[in-house]
Scaffold this motif. Structure first.
Motif: not given
Length: 368
Positions: A224-225, A265-268, A276-278, A302-304
């Motif tokens: 997703l990222t 892309g923004g939703i991803g 990923l953080f969790v 930064m991606l988020f």
């Protein structure tokens, strides 16, 4: 003796693993290791970046802690991998800047750029900041297109130059692939392996996280990222073609190609980094390089923020919130660009280079 203590430890572990070879079917690291009887610094950095940190070898290993051999390949290679980012970074003066303070530096850079854009707009016309702007060219009421393009093009080109120089140094250090230079076939296979995250599966059962029950969650969030980032990049590229070739200025209608690509892309980039953080916060500490936690989280943040501010800007672009949101979005993008060569972003590029070399080595071995 190697250049760093962690490479000494990696050499010790690879020597033990080369004697055992129980894990050779789990990923690419162990077959690549078996092609060697001794390990240079470049070899160990190559193996470290070939590792996808699935954790399967730690769970399967009969010599993992508390055994006296203390074999912990995922964590050791994670530390070596992170140190390789600094070792090959260009320029070297910035090599270790983001190792421990990546999150703080990234947020400060994003907010500083946002403040600069807001100050620039306020200096010209304070009413622009919270005004409602509709139609083509609305975004450029905050900052002229040429100024915006020049600022972000410079940041992007710097990031590309720094990344090229870093990967060049990495590739030279890991050596020419056995059998000659990388060819089109090996590059194409490496693209497939990277795009599918082929080796993030623990030998086919999944990735180990907080316990001994493997799952594919990390693989899903990585996808997703990664593909969210590619869609956002594609949206920006299409918008650039619209502007310069067709003379069409942003913002574009909801159904237009840049908006559609940017929305998905923004939703991803929202869902993927959260996952990923969790996953990182829950992962077993014996599998993590905790000393680089700030660098990892800074990149995810930064991606988020790029995805979140982009989606909010799309939703609220015809309201008074457009000005502040645009400044925050551009600040996040700017921070992402300038931290790319020194943070976790480079792991994907180094890993791809390692995959190219691995495919070439395997083909050469099969041919001989």
């Amino acid at each position: 003796m190697h250049g760093t203590s962690i490479l000494d430890e990696a050499d010790r572990l690879m020597t033990v693993c080369n004697s055992c070879r129980y894990c050779e079917g789990l990923c690419a690291v162990f077959p690549a290791m078996e092609m060697r009887r001794a390990f240079s610094d470049g070899d160990l950095n190559y193996l470290a970046n070939l590792c996808h940190s699935c954790g399967a070898c730690y769970v399967d290993c009969q010599f993992s802690p508390p055994h006296e051999f203390n074999v912990n390949v995922p964590k050791t290679l994670a530390v070596a991998r992170a140190e390789s980012y600094a070792a090959y970074a260009w320029p070297q003066a910035l090599s270790g800047a983001f190792a421990r303070n990546g999150l703080v530096i990234s947020i400060v850079a994003a907010l500083s750029m946002a403040a600069f854009i807001l100050g620039f707009a306020a200096l010209n016309d304070r009413g622009v900041l919270f005004g409602v702007h509709i139609g083509p060219g609305a975004f450029y009421r905050l900052m002229p297109h040429n100024a915006m393009a020049a600022l972000f093009s410079a940041a992007f080109l710097y990031a590309i130059l720094a990344l090229v120089m870093s990967v060049r140094a990495f590739w030279r250090d890991i050596g020419t692939p056995i059998g000659g230079r990388a060819d089109g076939g090996s590059i194409f296979q490496a693209i497939r392996d990277a795009g599918e995250l082929r080796y993030l599966h623990g030998g086919g059962v999944g990735c180990y996280n907080e316990d001994d029950k493997p799952t594919d969650r990390r693989k899903l969030f990585h996808h997703l990222t990664f593909y969210g980032f590619l869609l956002c990049f594609a949206a920006t590229s299409v918008a650039t073609l619209y502007h310069y070739l067709l003379g069409r200025e942003a913002p574009y209608p909801w159904w237009d190609m840049p908006v559609v690509l940017g929305t998905f892309g923004g939703i991803g980039l929202i869902v993927g980094p959260i996952g990923l953080f969790v996953a990182k916060s829950r992962r077993a500490p014996e599998l993590l390089d905790e000393s680089r936690y700030g660098m990892d989280v800074g990149f995810i943040a930064m991606l988020f923020l790029t995805g979140l501010t982009g989606v909010l800007l799309l939703i609220l672009r015809e309201t008074a919130a457009m000005g502040p949101l645009l400044a925050l979005h551009l600040g996040a993008v700017f921070a992402l660009f300038i931290t790319m060569p020194y943070g976790k972003f480079v792991h994907g590029i180094y890993r791809f280079a390692a995959l190219v070399r691995y495919v070439q080595e395997r083909r050469s071995e099969a041919g001989s």
